[in-house]
Design a protein around this motif. Structure first.
Motif, PDB file in Angstrom:
ATOM      1  N   SER A 506      47.399  36.373  27.412  1.00  0.00           N
ATOM      2  CA  SER A 506      48.345  35.258  27.415  1.00  0.00           C
ATOM      3  C   SER A 506      49.059  35.111  28.753  1.00  0.00           C
ATOM      4  CB  SER A 506      49.376  35.443  26.295  1.00  0.00           C
ATOM      5  OG  SER A 506      50.032  36.697  26.424  1.00  0.00           O
ATOM      6  N   ASP A 507      49.375  36.233  29.402  1.00  0.00           N
ATOM      7  CA  ASP A 507      50.150  36.191  30.635  1.00  0.00           C
ATOM      8  C   ASP A 507      49.230  36.121  31.851  1.00  0.00           C
ATOM      9  OD1 ASP A 507      52.424  36.448  29.084  1.00  0.00           O
ATOM     10  OD2 ASP A 507      52.421  38.647  29.225  1.00  0.00           O
ATOM     11  N   GLU A 508      49.658  35.358  32.852  1.00  0.00           N
ATOM     12  CA  GLU A 508      48.931  35.297  34.113  1.00  0.00           C
ATOM     13  C   GLU A 508      49.216  36.561  34.916  1.00  0.00           C
ATOM     14  OE1 GLU A 508      46.742  33.185  35.330  1.00  0.00           O
ATOM     15  OE2 GLU A 508      46.745  32.030  33.463  1.00  0.00           O
ATOM     16  N   ASP A 509      48.192  37.174  35.400  1.00  0.00           N
ATOM     17  CA  ASP A 509      48.330  38.405  36.180  1.00  0.00           C
ATOM     18  C   ASP A 509      47.447  38.263  37.417  1.00  0.00           C
ATOM     19  OD1 ASP A 509      48.253  40.993  37.248  1.00  0.00           O
ATOM     20  OD2 ASP A 509      48.556  41.910  35.283  1.00  0.00           O
ATOM     21  N   GLU A 510      48.066  37.886  38.518  1.00  0.00           N
ATOM     22  CA  GLU A 510      47.297  37.610  39.728  1.00  0.00           C
ATOM     23  C   GLU A 510      46.552  38.845  40.210  1.00  0.00           C
ATOM     24  OE1 GLU A 510      47.965  35.924  44.294  1.00  0.00           O
ATOM     25  OE2 GLU A 510      49.631  35.960  42.854  1.00  0.00           O
ATOM     26  N   TRP A 511      47.222  40.017  40.147  1.00  0.00           N
ATOM     27  CA  TRP A 511      46.553  41.230  40.605  1.00  0.00           C
ATOM     28  C   TRP A 511      45.314  41.525  39.761  1.00  0.00           C
ATOM     29  CZ3 TRP A 511      45.199  45.688  38.084  1.00  0.00           C
ATOM     30  CH2 TRP A 511      44.669  46.711  38.884  1.00  0.00           C
ATOM     31  N   LEU A 512      45.448  41.417  38.442  1.00  0.00           N
ATOM     32  CA  LEU A 512      44.326  41.717  37.558  1.00  0.00           C
ATOM     33  C   LEU A 512      43.183  40.739  37.792  1.00  0.00           C
ATOM     34  CD1 LEU A 512      43.254  43.481  35.280  1.00  0.00           C
ATOM     35  CD2 LEU A 512      44.295  41.900  33.646  1.00  0.00           C
ATOM     36  N   ASP A 513      43.516  39.446  37.970  1.00  0.00           N
ATOM     37  CA  ASP A 513      42.472  38.454  38.236  1.00  0.00           C
ATOM     38  C   ASP A 513      41.688  38.799  39.496  1.00  0.00           C
ATOM     39  OD1 ASP A 513      43.240  37.081  36.012  1.00  0.00           O
ATOM     40  OD2 ASP A 513      44.339  35.501  37.068  1.00  0.00           O
ATOM     41  N   LYS A 514      42.406  39.137  40.565  1.00  0.00           N
ATOM     42  CA  LYS A 514      41.749  39.454  41.828  1.00  0.00           C
ATOM     43  C   LYS A 514      40.953  40.751  41.744  1.00  0.00           C
ATOM     44  CE  LYS A 514      42.989  36.096  44.607  1.00  0.00           C
ATOM     45  NZ  LYS A 514      41.977  35.215  45.265  1.00  0.00           N
ATOM     46  N   GLU A 515      41.520  41.727  41.030  1.00  0.00           N
ATOM     47  CA  GLU A 515      40.833  43.017  40.903  1.00  0.00           C
ATOM     48  C   GLU A 515      39.524  42.876  40.133  1.00  0.00           C
ATOM     49  OE1 GLU A 515      40.543  47.078  41.811  1.00  0.00           O
ATOM     50  OE2 GLU A 515      42.143  45.706  42.390  1.00  0.00           O
ATOM     51  N   VAL A 516      39.562  42.149  39.021  1.00  0.00           N
ATOM     52  CA  VAL A 516      38.345  41.939  38.233  1.00  0.00           C
ATOM     53  C   VAL A 516      37.324  41.152  39.044  1.00  0.00           C
ATOM     54  CG1 VAL A 516      37.395  40.809  36.190  1.00  0.00           C
ATOM     55  CG2 VAL A 516      39.528  42.103  36.020  1.00  0.00           C
ATOM     56  N   GLN A 517      37.789  40.119  39.724  1.00  0.00           N
ATOM     57  CA  GLN A 517      36.888  39.302  40.537  1.00  0.00           C
ATOM     58  C   GLN A 517      36.186  40.142  41.596  1.00  0.00           C
ATOM     59  OE1 GLN A 517      38.598  36.759  43.615  1.00  0.00           O
ATOM     60  NE2 GLN A 517      37.529  35.006  42.726  1.00  0.00           N
ATOM     61  N   TYR A 518      36.966  40.968  42.277  1.00  0.00           N
ATOM     62  CA  TYR A 518      36.411  41.789  43.352  1.00  0.00           C
ATOM     63  C   TYR A 518      35.451  42.847  42.820  1.00  0.00           C
ATOM     64  CZ  TYR A 518      36.270  45.338  47.025  1.00  0.00           C
ATOM     65  OH  TYR A 518      35.847  46.264  47.941  1.00  0.00           O
ATOM     66  N   LYS A 519      35.860  43.573  41.767  1.00  0.00           N
ATOM     67  CA  LYS A 519      35.018  44.644  41.242  1.00  0.00           C
ATOM     68  C   LYS A 519      33.747  44.086  40.597  1.00  0.00           C
ATOM     69  CE  LYS A 519      37.449  48.073  42.593  1.00  0.00           C
ATOM     70  NZ  LYS A 519      38.355  48.829  41.740  1.00  0.00           N
ATOM     71  N   LYS A 520      33.839  42.921  40.008  1.00  0.00           N
ATOM     72  CA  LYS A 520      32.650  42.308  39.413  1.00  0.00           C
ATOM     73  C   LYS A 520      31.658  41.906  40.504  1.00  0.00           C
ATOM     74  CE  LYS A 520      31.511  38.942  35.833  1.00  0.00           C
ATOM     75  NZ  LYS A 520      32.063  37.888  34.938  1.00  0.00           N
ATOM     76  N   TRP A 521      32.174  41.340  41.588  1.00  0.00           N
ATOM     77  CA  TRP A 521      31.310  41.000  42.718  1.00  0.00           C
ATOM     78  C   TRP A 521      30.695  42.263  43.318  1.00  0.00           C
ATOM     79  CZ3 TRP A 521      32.557  42.640  47.746  1.00  0.00           C
ATOM     80  CH2 TRP A 521      31.702  42.171  48.747  1.00  0.00           C
TER      81      TRP A 521
END
Length: 724
Positions: A506-521
């Motif tokens: 529910s909550d926006e978490d900029e760090w988590l979004d960037k971390e998942v994006q980076y680790k997935k790539w």
């Protein structure tokens, strides 16, 4: 003390007088000069004695291949330099140093192999240096050594059964590499006679873990570390052998997996203290994704053999798998591991629902029919000249179907239309509709199931795609998704990322979004992990849907983001791939007060932990990081395990971090650990019984009187010290 040399491989050392008598002989042929005592300690002495015995320069070089002004073994104790008096003594015992090489078929079996001529010229440097300096003109070519096995490590592990290794080599080429073969030998040696609860060997578990990683496309270092991932946990004393045969990168991976396993055990025992999301974020933030992937593969095999455990332990392990590891696998984009972990946990936690649903889904999923459907759609796109980036299909996993039915209130599986799914990724929006017509021409569609999320139904999160439900080959019902590569990027890495949709955050978490994006790539495009989806014959085994955008050319650390091959779409601030900036590191801290996760500043030195945790006031206690006493230069990393233990327990564990030999300013003892030539500073044990009040004030139990002081004992073979 004196040395006598009869060939480059024959050295006899004698020691007379009160210090005892020894003789050490390396393998070789003894010449007539063996046993001759040279009392001089300089080259002049050598020449003088040679002259008295009638030796010319060539004979001198041939027979006396050691020289120096101080002739004593590096393993012997220092002496005062006085020459011992010559006394008659019985022949000393001979100790063989080195490898046993069979006399037959060996290049070292005959002394004739080492009979070489020496040029007569003045010695420009010490004879010891000359004896060990290669001279291609002086040394003859040696016969080929035929005792080596096809694996470079075979000579060091002659008793290891390589049957399993040969089976692995038939399955995957990575097991032919020397690194992986040696890792297998080490694992077999370390786990000899060790078995698991189900009766199988620990080695078989390591083999299955490594095979899964090899099939995922990981490299030799990851596979080698997976073969060794249980060694330090069950046999910490094997570290020295591992460090001898394995590169530091592999040892570090094994260390990391061992730490994850310890934290996992602590989580199962302290679920209330260590929250689920804290654990997920900490595992995701670990710098080395490979260590997390090894642990995920390890957990897959553990779940497959879980029936050997009591029912209560099965439930605890399955719940952790579902809450932590399957979620981390999903965030990393490793769909196959996520699906397998979820279904294995589902079978333990809800066995009746699992068996019922499994029987129903078996009638709705057919990999052969899915592959034929993909091939026909591909042929239709080729006929229309549609350029596509990727065509793939997958059967939906059982737990995903069960969750969807629970969330939607569905009781009949016939109302779930994506039990099997197919995805087509094209280069532009126009081709999306061309591809949709191709699919509709190839197969009949289900009425009222077409959805246009590009034009007609806009999603608030930016998701775009065309959905169609068709009856594929053998009337197999499946959902088809058609989108462009930019739409696919948003659905996998952007605002509409699938992992966020599944987790319903529910909550926006900029760090988590960037971390998942980076680790997935990192997982998909740098490590090249296979997603194990069904694709046309000859297609890459990885998700190539974003290669048209230049996704594989990106460098999140900067460097190729301005490359002309990278689409401007990926350079936009809204979509730019960037490694997240860490503001802190998250570690697990365990004291006698309890266990919790704590955040420390970046580059926080481990040397400050004692003061930060109040251990300075507790004589007889020490702080360990990942089970080892940290070097003063060590800094904390995400996922570290910090523990406050008794000094005795700390010293009984594996050797400490040897990255630094400096000492901190607090009162410490310098301890030489096995394998280290540099002393490590550890808290000095108290000479008297510590106060019981101080430990209680910090929530720790009273400390027993400290054991005796640490003694430094000289080890003859290597000049190192050991603790007793």
């Amino acid at each position: 003390m004196a040395y006598v040399v009869s060939s480059p491989l024959q050295v006899t050392r004698t020691s007379n007088g009160g210090s005892g008598k020894r003789s050490v002989a390396a393998r070789g042929t003894v010449s007539s000069y063996t046993g001759t005592r040279l009392s001089s300690s300089s080259l002049t002495g050598y020449l003088s004695e040679a002259s008295e015995r009638g030796l010319d320069a060539a004979s001198l070089y041939k027979h006396f291949s050691l020289s120096g002004t101080q002739r004593r073994s590096v393993a012997s104790s220092p002496t005062d330099g006085r020459e011992p008096a010559a006394k008659a003594a019985p022949a000393p015992a001979t100790v063989t140093v080195g490898f046993d090489v069979p006399n037959s078929q060996s290049a070292f079996a005959s002394s004739s192999n080492f009979a070489f001529a020496v040029k007569e010229k003045p010695a420009a440097k010490g004879l010891l240096s000359r004896a060990f300096t290669p001279d291609t003109q002086a040394l003859p070519s040696l016969p080929e050594v035929s005792t080596l096995t096809q694996h470079g490590s075979g000579n060091f592990f002659p008793d290891v059964d390589t049957t399993l290794l040969h089976d692995l080599q038939e399955r995957h080429s990575v097991f032919h590499t020397e690194l992986v073969s040696t890792a297998y030998m080490l694992a077999a040696k370390a786990h000899a006679g060790q078995h698991r609860k189900d009766g199988s060997s620990i080695l078989s578990h390591c083999v299955m873990t490594s095979l899964q990683l090899a099939e995922l496309g990981l490299g030799a270092e990851s596979v080698a570390a997976s073969l060794l991932h249980e060694v330090l946990r069950v046999n910490p004393g094997f570290r020295s052998q591992m460090e001898e045969f394995m590169p530091a990168s592999v040892v570090q991976l094994v260390d990391r997996v061992t730490t994850i396993s310890e934290i996992s055990q602590l989580y199962r025992n302290n679920r209330d203290s260590l929250g689920e999301e804290k654990m997920r974020r900490m595992l995701l933030a670990m710098e080395d994704v490979q260590a997390v992937l090894i642990k995920l593969a390890c957990r897959v095999h553990n779940m497959k053999t879980i029936k050997a455990l009591p029912r209560d332990k099965q439930v605890v392990l399955a719940q952790e798998t579902l809450d932590i590891f399957s979620v981390v696998a999903n965030r990393l984009g490793v769909w196959c591991l996520k699906a397998e972990l979820e279904d294995l946990a589902f079978s333990i936690l809800h066995p009746e629902d699992y068996e019922t649903l499994k029987a129903q889904v078996a009638k709705r999923q057919d990999p052969v029919a899915l592959e034929r459907t993909i091939a026909k759609v591909k042929a239709g796109l080729d006929a229309r000249g549609v350029q596509y980036e990727d065509i793939s299909g997958r059967p939906k996993n059982l737990y995903g179907i069960w969750l969807k039915m629970k969330a939607s209130g569905i009781t009949d599986l016939s109302q779930v239309y994506d039990v099997t799914a197919l995805r087509v990724v094209v280069t532009n929006k126009h081709d999306c509709y061309v591809a949709l017509r191709v699919v509709q021409e190839c197969y009949r569609t289900m009425p009222n199931r077409s959805k246009d999320y590009i034009k007609d139904e806009r999603k608030a999160n930016g998701y775009q795609s065309l959905h169609e439900t068709i009856y594929g080959e053998d009337d197999l019902l499946m959902e088809v998704q058609i989108r462009t590569h930019k739409m696919h990027y948003i659905a996998e890495y952007g605002f509409a990322a699938h992992w966020k949709y599944k987790e319903k955050l529910s909550d926006e978490d900029e760090w988590l979004d960037k971390e998942v994006q980076y680790k997935k790539w990192l997982t998909n495009y740098k490590l090249g992990v296979h997603d194990k989806k069904v694709r046309p014959n000859g297609a890459p085994k990885v998700d190539s849907a974003l290669k048209g955008l230049g996704m594989h050319l990106l460098d999140a650390q900067g460097g190729s983001m301005d490359d002309l091959a990278v689409d401007p779409f990926l350079r936009h601030d809204r979509f730019k791939l960037q490694a997240p900036t860490k503001q802190h590191v998250s570690v697990v801290v365990q004291t006698q007060d309890g266990i919790d996760t704590r955040e420390f500043p970046i580059d926080f030195p481990a040397a400050r932990l004692s003061a930060d945790l109040g251990v300075d006031a507790l004589p007889g206690y020490a702080v360990t990081v990942n089970g080892r006493i940290p070097a003063p230069s060590t800094v904390l990393k995400c996922g570290d395990l910090v523990q406050v233990v008794t000094l005795e327990a700390a010293l009984s564990r594996s050797p400490p971090d040897r990255s630094s030999g400096s000492s901190s300013q607090r009162q410490q003892t310098l301890v030489f650990f096995p394998g280290s030539s540099t002393p490590v500073a550890v808290p000095a044990p108290s000479t008297s019984a510590p106060s019981a009040a101080a430990p209680r004030a910090a929530g720790l139990p009273p400390v027993a009187p400290a054991p005796g002081s640490v003694r430094r004992v000289r080890v003859p073979s290597g000049g190192r010290t050991a603790m007793h």
